[in-house]
Design an enzyme around this catalytic site. Structure first.
Site, PDB file in Angstrom:
ATOM      1  N   GLY A  19      12.164  -4.363  -6.907  1.00  3.38           N
ATOM      2  CA  GLY A  19      13.064  -3.213  -6.891  1.00  3.38           C
ATOM      3  C   GLY A  19      13.013  -2.477  -5.562  1.00  3.38           C
ATOM      4  N   GLU A  32      15.314  -4.192  -3.420  1.00  2.00           N
ATOM      5  CA  GLU A  32      16.662  -3.937  -3.953  1.00  2.00           C
ATOM      6  C   GLU A  32      17.168  -2.565  -3.513  1.00  2.00           C
ATOM      7  OE1 GLU A  32      15.355  -5.118  -7.918  1.00  2.00           O
ATOM      8  OE2 GLU A  32      16.940  -6.624  -7.924  1.00  2.00           O
TER       9      GLU A  32
HETATM   10  C1  3H9 Z   1      10.765  -5.269 -10.300  1.00  2.00           C
HETATM   11  O1  3H9 Z   1      10.776  -4.656  -9.262  1.00  2.00           O
HETATM   12  C2  3H9 Z   1      11.956  -5.423 -11.198  1.00  2.00           C
HETATM   13  C3  3H9 Z   1      13.243  -5.048 -10.539  1.00  2.00           C
HETATM   14  O2  3H9 Z   1      13.856  -6.163  -9.920  1.00  2.00           O
HETATM   15  C4  3H9 Z   1      14.217  -4.607 -11.594  1.00  2.00           C
HETATM   16  C5  3H9 Z   1      14.161  -3.230 -12.012  1.00  2.00           C
HETATM   17  C6  3H9 Z   1      15.282  -2.807 -12.926  1.00  2.00           C
HETATM   18  N1  3H9 Z   1       4.033  -1.317 -11.030  1.00  2.00           N
HETATM   19  O3  3H9 Z   1      -2.372  -5.029  -6.219  1.00  2.00           O
HETATM   20  P1  3H9 Z   1      -3.124  -3.796  -5.937  1.00  2.00           P
HETATM   21  C7  3H9 Z   1      -0.840  -1.162  -9.439  1.00  2.00           C
HETATM   22  S1  3H9 Z   1       9.346  -6.009 -10.862  1.00  2.00           S
HETATM   23  C8  3H9 Z   1       2.975  -0.684 -11.571  1.00  2.00           C
HETATM   24  O4  3H9 Z   1      -4.584  -3.804  -6.234  1.00  2.00           O
HETATM   25  P2  3H9 Z   1      -2.739  -4.145  -3.107  1.00  2.00           P
HETATM   26  C9  3H9 Z   1      -1.899  -2.212  -9.706  1.00  2.00           C
HETATM   27  O5  3H9 Z   1      -1.953  -2.549 -11.065  1.00  2.00           O
HETATM   28  C10 3H9 Z   1       8.119  -5.516  -9.707  1.00  2.00           C
HETATM   29  N2  3H9 Z   1       1.733  -0.759 -11.051  1.00  2.00           N
HETATM   30  O6  3H9 Z   1      -2.892  -3.288  -4.430  1.00  2.00           O
HETATM   31  C11 3H9 Z   1      -3.143  -1.497  -9.236  1.00  2.00           C
HETATM   32  O7  3H9 Z   1      -3.530  -0.595 -10.260  1.00  2.00           O
HETATM   33  P3  3H9 Z   1      -5.061  -0.248 -10.515  1.00  2.00           P
HETATM   34  C12 3H9 Z   1       8.168  -6.314  -8.480  1.00  2.00           C
HETATM   35  C13 3H9 Z   1       1.577  -1.488  -9.951  1.00  2.00           C
HETATM   36  O8  3H9 Z   1      -2.694  -3.161  -2.004  1.00  2.00           O
HETATM   37  C14 3H9 Z   1      -2.656  -0.666  -8.049  1.00  2.00           C
HETATM   38  O9  3H9 Z   1      -1.251  -0.539  -8.238  1.00  2.00           O
HETATM   39  N3  3H9 Z   1       7.040  -5.973  -7.662  1.00  2.00           N
HETATM   40  C15 3H9 Z   1       2.638  -2.164  -9.350  1.00  2.00           C
HETATM   41  O10 3H9 Z   1      -3.728  -5.250  -3.087  1.00  2.00           O
HETATM   42  C16 3H9 Z   1      -2.921  -1.305  -6.712  1.00  2.00           C
HETATM   43  O11 3H9 Z   1      -2.423  -2.625  -6.739  1.00  2.00           O
HETATM   44  C17 3H9 Z   1       5.902  -6.677  -7.705  1.00  2.00           C
HETATM   45  O12 3H9 Z   1       5.792  -7.654  -8.404  1.00  2.00           O
HETATM   46  C18 3H9 Z   1       3.910  -2.053  -9.918  1.00  2.00           C
HETATM   47  N4  3H9 Z   1       4.996  -2.652  -9.386  1.00  2.00           N
HETATM   48  O13 3H9 Z   1      -1.318  -4.853  -3.221  1.00  2.00           O
HETATM   49  C19 3H9 Z   1       4.810  -6.193  -6.808  1.00  2.00           C
HETATM   50  N5  3H9 Z   1       2.171  -2.821  -8.256  1.00  2.00           N
HETATM   51  O14 3H9 Z   1      -5.535   0.397  -9.254  1.00  2.00           O
HETATM   52  C20 3H9 Z   1       3.502  -6.165  -7.546  1.00  2.00           C
HETATM   53  C21 3H9 Z   1       0.862  -2.536  -8.181  1.00  2.00           C
HETATM   54  O15 3H9 Z   1      -5.043   0.603 -11.694  1.00  2.00           O
HETATM   55  N6  3H9 Z   1       2.447  -5.597  -6.760  1.00  2.00           N
HETATM   56  N7  3H9 Z   1       0.489  -1.749  -9.203  1.00  2.00           N
HETATM   57  O16 3H9 Z   1      -5.721  -1.576 -10.748  1.00  2.00           O
HETATM   58  C22 3H9 Z   1       1.815  -6.263  -5.779  1.00  2.00           C
HETATM   59  O17 3H9 Z   1       2.107  -7.396  -5.476  1.00  2.00           O
HETATM   60  C23 3H9 Z   1       0.692  -5.560  -5.089  1.00  2.00           C
HETATM   61  O18 3H9 Z   1       0.262  -4.526  -5.915  1.00  2.00           O
HETATM   62  C24 3H9 Z   1       1.042  -4.967  -3.702  1.00  2.00           C
HETATM   63  C25 3H9 Z   1      -0.143  -4.099  -3.199  1.00  2.00           C
HETATM   64  C26 3H9 Z   1       1.287  -6.108  -2.721  1.00  2.00           C
HETATM   65  C27 3H9 Z   1       2.252  -4.081  -3.790  1.00  2.00           C
END
Ligand code: 3H9
Length: 696
Positions: free
Chosen positions: A102, A105
């Site tokens: 998103g 997006e």
């Molecule tokens: C989407 O976008 C759908 C859309 O197309 C449509 C919408 C209508 N949400 O990984 P980390 C938390 S789908 C909630 O250790 P890093 C994670 O659980 C989404 N929480 O950090 C952790 O929590 P905790 C598409 C999230 O620096 C903390 O943040 N996006 C989300 O190693 C730190 O995370 C993805 O798939 C989230 N989206 O890496 C991206 N992301 O501290 C998914 C993270 O409690 N995220 N958390 O354990 C990632 O790939 C990595 O987190 C990122 C940072 C690279 C961003």
């Protein structure tokens, strides 16, 4: 506006900053704030352009995943993006760190995109079992063409800032502070009277039949069984024939369909649990010991793999072997591993040379380890040999150094107590090949100090491994459970299934390999040695695959001898089925007076999984794994369990524990010794609870 989105006017630019640590996820409060900010910008006559920023180290991490599966709340992201796109004044964004899902997006809803060097731009939704749902599948191909979109979207991949500019995903590359660079860009747009450039107004991208065909062929093979990757290709294809509004509606239809799949639930479970394994009360707030220099004892496949993994992550490694010839051989293996990393683009040639010249050395004397902070023993799996190594380590290692063993089943307590410093001893069970496999079982012994456990988890992070805490028992979490489901397979073969049918059924479930293919890969000598080791304490009611022992005695040790359960033709990776093996099985059945019966593939899968979950429940109950999620992560990262099924415990929750227990009780009618329901499984089923209730 909410406190998660700030609005300020600077030199005619409305600076809209999303500030929702840690990843600026686009949760409900952010969406409300962003929607208000866009409305304010439209009404603000002093604002000639808007600049969208993400506070902190990254732009936007995407939709808030924790909201998935809950009732949707207005405003929706697609609507906000649509409104931003149709703004009559230019909207620009500056992307640092990452624009994901998103987040990208939102960027595609802006009229101008600036990428800061080092940023990654991507649509990882398929990794979570969904597809981009806020226009990504429609807008990305409109700016990049379908080929580039098909390289990113079904892969759930990212591109660098440089590549983003190359393919048209971003308009400009900059360095330094995103606010400064973004403001300069916005002011330039105002000065040049630049018009808004809505991506949605661009023409449909050209259809490319070959690119679609190749993408479908690739993803049906590569991630067999996963639905969202193929669905994302359908959505991109829709962009080639539909105007933006119907295209977005089609994307939403597919997105909603994916939201309802169990695969989405499994993949999101996997996303959250892998971030929880390191959250353990015993190491919370405990400072790890500093580890910069490590020692590895033993330079076989395992030791060399561990050394490679450590070296590529910037650690200094001294490898001890028993003589010069073995040390040279180990050094050659490591150099070859590093060459492989260069070939795969993970390391430059200069980095490899620097590692080999400055950070790596071999020795034949343990004193070479006296300056190291941590030593990992990876020698032959024999308690006496291990104890000799630890006596040496005890003698030479500096006070406070961590002494680790890579044993895959020996008693770490016994090893620890053979030293004068049991609190410094821990198990670090890497999986082969250690420079490739992500899993690290951290085996915490009775006397292990908490800061040693914390050190192991910190080391895993440095080495890019996913660490899971395990307690001491034969096989720890993974191999102990493996021996249970492998035993269930051997029982099915004796009862009438062919080993090849078992492998096929297990693969149809989603595993990359069946137990017999895996046996051939590991070597039949491993299983044979395990059976020999357990022979003395084996319960007389247990069943032994004598036919597998016979294969061992025939010298059929698996892939390395060209024959095992399968026959391996020279130069071919896959094996061929062998009637001789079926004959050995038939003979074993005859000797034991067994009349073979037919098994359906489904029954094979159910029994295999039931054996696995039942043993896993014991492993959790005994505290060998602290939570069911630790079992799930172990199997996702160490054993190739299909990620879209979330892990064995998540799978069990999906099937229902009552049903699983009923299966086990039914199997017990014919083999009460093997199929004893684990008390924890029984308790949870009686209380109508799930394993997830124990995940905390
Ligand atoms: C989407 O976008 C759908 C859309 O197309 C449509 C919408 C209508 N949400 O990984 P980390 C938390 S789908 C909630 O250790 P890093 C994670 O659980 C989404 N929480 O950090 C952790 O929590 P905790 C598409 C999230 O620096 C903390 O943040 N996006 C989300 O190693 C730190 O995370 C993805 O798939 C989230 N989206 O890496 C991206 N992301 O501290 C998914 C993270 O409690 N995220 N958390 O354990 C990632 O790939 C990595 O987190 C990122 C940072 C690279 C961003």
């Amino acid at each position: 506006m909410t406190d998660k989105v700030r609005y300020e006017l600077t030199d005619g630019v409305a600076v809209i900053t999303i500030d929702n640590p840690p990843v600026n996820a686009l949760g409900h409060a952010v969406r409300v704030g962003l929607s208000d900010a866009i409305a304010r910008f439209e009404a603000d006559d002093d604002a000639k352009a808007a600049l969208i920023l993400g506070a902190g180290k990254l732009f936007l991490g995407g939709a808030d995943i924790s909201e998935f599966g809950k009732p949707p709340k207005d405003p929706w992201l697609p609507e906000i993006i649509g409104r931003m796109e149709s703004s009559p004044k230019p909207v620009v964004c500056a992307i640092q760190g990452a624009a994901l899902g998103g987040g990208l997006e939102v960027a595609l809803g802006c009229h101008y995109r600036l990428a800061i060097k080092g940023a990654k731009l991507g649509l990882p939704e398929v990794n979570l079992g969904i597809i981009p749902g806020a226009g990504g599948t429609q807008r990305m191909p409109r700016v990049t063409g379908v080929k580039a979109a098909l390289e990113v979207i079904p892969a759930g991949g990212t591109v660098s800032a440089e590549r983003a500019v190359e393919i048209g995903l971003a308009d400009r590359l900059a360095e330094g502070d995103p606010r400064e660079a973004g403001l300069a860009y916005a002011k330039e747009l105002i000065e040049t009277d630049a018009a808004p450039r809505p991506v949605g107004k661009l023409a449909c991208p050209q259809h490319d039949a070959q690119a679609f065909e190749e993408a479908r062929a690739l993803w049906s093979k590569k991630n067999r069984g996963e639905v969202s990757r193929l669905a994302s290709i359908d959505a991109v294809e829709a962009a080639t024939r539909l105007e933006i509004e119907p295209g977005l509606a089609e994307e939403r239809r597919i997105f909603n369909e994916m939201m309802d799949t169990p695969q989405r639930a499994g993949l999101i479970h996997a996303f959250f649990i892998e971030r929880k394994t390191a959250k353990l009360s015993e190491i919370e707030g405990v400072a790890p010991r500093e580890v910069r220099k490590i020692g590895v004892i033993g330079g076989g496949t395992m030791g060399a793999g561990i050394a490679t993994a450590a070296l590529t992550r910037g650690l200094d490694v001294t490898l001890v072997e028993r003589d010069d010839a073995s040390a040279e051989k180990a050094a050659a293996t490591i150099a070859k591993n590093l060459d492989g990393a260069v070939k795969r683009g993970k390391l430059s040639e200069a980095q490899r040379d620097a590692i080999l010249n400055d950070a790596f050395r071999t020795a034949t004397d343990y004193y070479a380890l006296s300056g190291t902070d941590l030593a990992i023993e990876a020698v032959f799996e024999d308690m006496e040999v291990k104890k000799q190594v630890f006596a040496e380590l005890d003698r030479v290692m500096k006070p406070g150094a961590v002494l680790a063993t890579n044993t895959s089943y020996l008693d770490v307590n016994d090893i620890a107590r053979s030293t004068s410093r049991p609190s410094d001893v821990i198990g670090l069970h890497f999986f082969s090949p250690a420079h490739v496999m992500k899993l690290l079982e951290v085996v915490v012994a009775d006397d292990t100090a908490n800061d040693v456990t914390a050190t192991a988890f910190a080391l895993a992070k440095t080495m890019g491994k996913t660490a899971v805490r395990a307690g001491v028992c034969d096989g720890f979490i993974g191999n102990r459970i493996l021996s249970a489901y492998r035993a269930s397979a051997d029982r099915m073969v004796l009862a009438g299934a062919s080993p090849y049918q078992v492998d096929r059924a297990v693969k149809a479930f989603g595993w990359p390999m069946g137990p017999y293919e895996m046996g051939d890969l590991a070597g039949l000598d491993i299983g044979y040695a395990t059976r020999q080791r357990k022979a003395a304490t084996r319960d007389p009611r247990d069943i032994v695959p004598t036919w597998a022992d016979e294969l061992y005695h025939l010298g059929r040790l698996g892939q390395k001898t060209g024959r095992g359960y399968y026959i391996y033709a020279e130069g071919q990776r896959g094996g061929q089925e062998d009637p001789e093996v079926e004959a050995l099985v038939a003979k074993a059945r005859e000797e034991q007076g067994i009349t073979p019966r037919d098994f359906s593939d489904e029954e094979i899968q159910r029994r295999y999984m039931a054996a696995m979950v039942n043993e896993a429940a014991r492993v959790v109950e005994e505290g060998i794994a602290q939570r069911p999620l630790d079992v799930d992560v172990t199997f996702l990262y160490g054993y190739g369990f299909p990620r879209w099924r979330g892990g064995p415990m998540h799978w069990a929750d999906t099937v229902g524990l009552t049903e699983l227990l009923a299966d086990i009780e039914r199997y017990a009618e014919e083999d009460a010794f093997f199929w004893q329901p684990a008390p924890l499984l029984w308790r949870l089923a009686s209380d109508n609870k799930k394993f997830a209730s124990l995940n905390g």
